[in-house]
Design a protein around this motif. Sequence first.
Motif, short mmCIF file in Angstrom:
data_model
loop_
_atom_site.label_atom_id
_atom_site.label_comp_id
_atom_site.label_asym_id
_atom_site.label_seq_id
_atom_site.Cartn_x
_atom_site.Cartn_y
_atom_site.Cartn_z
N ALA A 1 0.86 -1.19 0.00
CA ALA A 1 0.00 0.00 0.00
C ALA A 1 0.89 1.24 0.00
CB ALA A 1 -0.89 -0.01 1.24
N PRO A 2 0.31 2.40 -0.38
CA PRO A 2 1.13 3.62 -0.42
C PRO A 2 1.60 4.08 0.96
CG PRO A 2 -0.97 3.93 -1.57
CD PRO A 2 -1.03 2.59 -0.91
N THR A 3 0.86 3.75 2.02
CA THR A 3 1.33 4.09 3.37
C THR A 3 1.29 2.83 4.23
OG1 THR A 3 -0.87 4.57 4.27
CG2 THR A 3 0.32 6.42 3.24
N MET A 4 2.14 2.82 5.28
CA MET A 4 2.16 1.66 6.18
C MET A 4 0.83 1.58 6.93
SD MET A 4 3.87 -0.95 6.86
CE MET A 4 5.64 -0.93 6.63
N GLN A 5 0.26 2.74 7.22
CA GLN A 5 -1.00 2.72 7.96
C GLN A 5 -2.09 2.02 7.15
OE1 GLN A 5 -2.42 6.53 9.32
NE2 GLN A 5 -4.29 5.59 10.12
N GLU A 6 -2.15 2.35 5.87
CA GLU A 6 -3.16 1.71 5.02
C GLU A 6 -2.90 0.20 4.95
OE1 GLU A 6 -3.81 3.57 1.16
OE2 GLU A 6 -4.60 1.66 0.39
N ALA A 7 -1.64 -0.17 4.80
CA ALA A 7 -1.31 -1.60 4.73
C ALA A 7 -1.73 -2.29 6.02
CB ALA A 7 0.18 -1.78 4.47
N GLN A 8 -1.48 -1.64 7.16
CA GLN A 8 -1.83 -2.25 8.46
C GLN A 8 -3.34 -2.40 8.59
OE1 GLN A 8 2.00 -0.71 11.08
NE2 GLN A 8 0.02 0.18 11.51
N GLU A 9 -4.07 -1.36 8.19
CA GLU A 9 -5.54 -1.45 8.31
C GLU A 9 -6.08 -2.57 7.44
OE1 GLU A 9 -6.79 2.55 7.44
OE2 GLU A 9 -6.05 3.26 9.39
N LYS A 10 -5.52 -2.69 6.25
CA LYS A 10 -6.05 -3.72 5.33
C LYS A 10 -5.73 -5.14 5.78
CE LYS A 10 -6.52 -1.56 0.85
NZ LYS A 10 -5.88 -1.35 -0.46
N ILE A 11 -4.56 -5.32 6.39
CA ILE A 11 -4.16 -6.70 6.72
C ILE A 11 -4.68 -7.14 8.09
CG2 ILE A 11 -1.89 -6.42 7.87
CD1 ILE A 11 -0.97 -8.63 5.73
N GLN A 12 -5.12 -6.19 8.92
CA GLN A 12 -5.53 -6.53 10.28
C GLN A 12 -6.58 -7.66 10.34
OE1 GLN A 12 -3.82 -5.46 13.01
NE2 GLN A 12 -5.02 -7.07 14.01
N PRO A 13 -7.62 -7.62 9.47
CA PRO A 13 -8.60 -8.72 9.54
C PRO A 13 -7.95 -10.10 9.35
CG PRO A 13 -9.38 -6.97 8.10
CD PRO A 13 -7.98 -6.62 8.46
N LEU A 14 -6.91 -10.14 8.51
CA LEU A 14 -6.24 -11.43 8.27
C LEU A 14 -5.42 -11.85 9.49
CD1 LEU A 14 -5.07 -10.95 4.57
CD2 LEU A 14 -7.21 -11.93 5.44
N ILE A 15 -4.79 -10.86 10.12
CA ILE A 15 -4.03 -11.19 11.35
C ILE A 15 -4.99 -11.72 12.41
CG2 ILE A 15 -2.57 -10.24 13.20
CD1 ILE A 15 -1.49 -8.19 11.20
N ASN A 16 -6.19 -11.12 12.47
CA ASN A 16 -7.18 -11.59 13.46
C ASN A 16 -7.53 -13.06 13.21
OD1 ASN A 16 -7.14 -9.02 14.44
ND2 ASN A 16 -9.11 -8.41 13.54
N ILE A 17 -7.68 -13.43 11.94
CA ILE A 17 -8.01 -14.83 11.63
C ILE A 17 -6.84 -15.74 11.99
CG2 ILE A 17 -8.66 -16.47 9.82
CD1 ILE A 17 -9.95 -14.12 8.31
N VAL A 18 -5.63 -15.31 11.62
CA VAL A 18 -4.43 -16.10 11.96
C VAL A 18 -4.37 -16.35 13.47
CG1 VAL A 18 -1.91 -15.89 12.15
CG2 VAL A 18 -3.03 -15.53 9.95
N ASP A 19 -4.65 -15.30 14.25
CA ASP A 19 -4.60 -15.44 15.71
C ASP A 19 -5.69 -16.38 16.20
OD1 ASP A 19 -2.43 -13.80 15.88
OD2 ASP A 19 -3.56 -11.98 16.33
N ALA A 20 -6.84 -16.33 15.53
CA ALA A 20 -7.97 -17.16 15.99
C ALA A 20 -7.72 -18.65 15.72
CB ALA A 20 -9.26 -16.70 15.32
N ILE A 21 -7.03 -18.96 14.61
CA ILE A 21 -6.86 -20.40 14.31
C ILE A 21 -5.58 -20.97 14.91
CG2 ILE A 21 -8.22 -20.35 12.17
CD1 ILE A 21 -5.60 -20.53 10.61
N ARG A 22 -4.79 -20.13 15.57
CA ARG A 22 -3.53 -20.58 16.14
C ARG A 22 -3.81 -21.46 17.36
NH1 ARG A 22 -0.10 -17.33 19.75
NH2 ARG A 22 1.84 -18.47 19.90
N ILE A 23 -3.10 -22.57 17.46
CA ILE A 23 -3.29 -23.38 18.68
C ILE A 23 -1.97 -23.57 19.40
CG2 ILE A 23 -5.35 -24.62 18.00
CD1 ILE A 23 -3.54 -26.93 17.11
#
Length: 399
Positions: free
Chosen positions: A377-399
Motif C-alpha cells: 500500500a502507499p502508506t504503512m497505515q493503510e497496509a496495516q488497516e487492510k491486513i488486520q482482519p487477516l491477522i485476526n483470523i491467523v490469531d484465531a486459528i492458532r493453537i
Amino acid sequence: MDDLQVGVLGGGQLGRMFVEAAHCLNIKVSVLDAANAPAKQINALIEHVEGSFARAADVLALSQKCDILTVEIEHVDTKVLEEISEREPLKVQPSWQTIRIIQDKYRQKEHLIRNGIPTTESIPFGTASPQGLKEIADRLGYPFMLKSRTEAYDGRGNYPVRSVSEIEKAIATLKDRPLYVERWADFQMELAVMVVKTSSAASISSWETSTQSFPVAETVHEDSICKLTYTPARGVSKTVKSQAQELARKAVSAFEGRGVFGVEMFLLQDSSLLINEIAPRPHNSGHYTIEACHMSQYEAHLRAILPNLSNTIIPGATSLLTPNTNAIMLNVLGGPTPTSHLVVARAALTIPGAKIHLYGKAEGRPGRKMGHITLIAPTMQEAQEKIQPLINIVDAIRI
Ligand code: ATP
Ligand code: MG
Ligand code: MG
C-alpha cells in the motif's frame, strides 16, 4: 536468457518461488526433493531428481544434470558438495564451505566473531547435563536460549529457558541433538536484510563492491517462528537502517560464494545491532521483495549464481522498494485442521492489494508454513488497516 541449467537442493516453498523467477527468464531449474515437492509441482517440463538433499548419491545425480548447483535449505550433505567442487570449482553457489559453516549455528557464530561481526554470545554445551547447564545459566542469567546447533529451522531447535526449573525439560525436549547456549537478546525489534553477493569475494576488503543489500525489514516472531514482516521497518531511523544494511553486507562478505543471503538481526535497547543468524539462500523475511522491489530476492539469487548474469545486478538494483511501497508479509501457518489455513487465504481474496502465495503442501499441521500473504500500500497505515482482519483470523486459528 542463459543456457546453463541450474540444480536446486530442496524443493519447498523457497525452491518453488525460485522456479517462478527462473521461468520469467527462461532458465531451467531441476529440483532434488521428494516427488511432488512444492517446487516440482510448477515445473513439470524439466526432469527432476527424486530423493534427498542429505544423500550424496542423490546430490550427485542432480549434479550430473546441471551446470550450477544451489540450495534452498542449508541442511544438505556438504561432503558431496565439496567433492563436486574439487572437480568443478565454481559449480556450487554459495560455496560448500559457507553452507557447512552456516548449517552448524555454533560454528556460524564462531566464524562471525572471528571476522569481527557482533553476534549473540554463545557457549557450546556438549554434555547435556542439567548441572552443566545450570553453571552456564549462573553466568548468563535467565532467560537464555538453549539451541540445537544443527537441523534448526522455524524455531524447531530453540528452547527459551526462563528459570532454573525449566532446565531439565529443555534438555529433555532437545535431547539427542548437539546443543549450545545463547545469551538472551533483549531486543526492541528484530530486523532482517537480504544481501546479494555477485562475485566470489574471498577477502573482506572487497565486500564493498561485491555485495548489495535490499531494504531493511522488521520481523515479528511468535514462538520462534516468523509471523509478520514490515518493510520498511517501522519507526527505525535512517542511521540505524543504513547501519543494519552495512552490517548485513559485512557479515555476508565473511562467507565465500555468490547468491542471496538472509541476515537476521536484533536491534537492542541501546540501538546497537547483533547478528542473530544468516541463511545462505533466499529467506522468509525476503518474500516481500516479490511484490515490493524492482528485483525479487529469488531473481537476484538466480542472476547472482549464474556466471553470465552475475554482473547484470548493477549497483542500486536491489536497494529500492518500488516507489511509494509499504509491504507487510503475513505467514499462513497450518492450524488445528488440515485445511484451517485456507480460511486465511479465502479472506485475503476479498482484500484489494493482498497477494496470496500458497505453497501446494498437502496437509496443514500446526506451525507448518502453508503460504503467505503480501499486502502492499502507499502508506504503512493503510497496509496495516487492510491486513488486520487477516491477522485476526491467523490469531484465531492458532493453537
Ligand atoms: P529460521 O526459521 O529463521 O531459520 P531458526 O529456527 O533458525 O529460525 P532462530 O532464528 O535462531 O531460529 O530463532 C528464532 C527466533 O527466536 C528469533 O527470530 C527470535 O525471535 C528468537 N530468538 C532466537 N535467539 C534468541 C536470543 N538469543 N534471544 C532472544 N530471542 C531469541
Ligand atoms: Mg535458522
Ligand atoms: Mg531465524
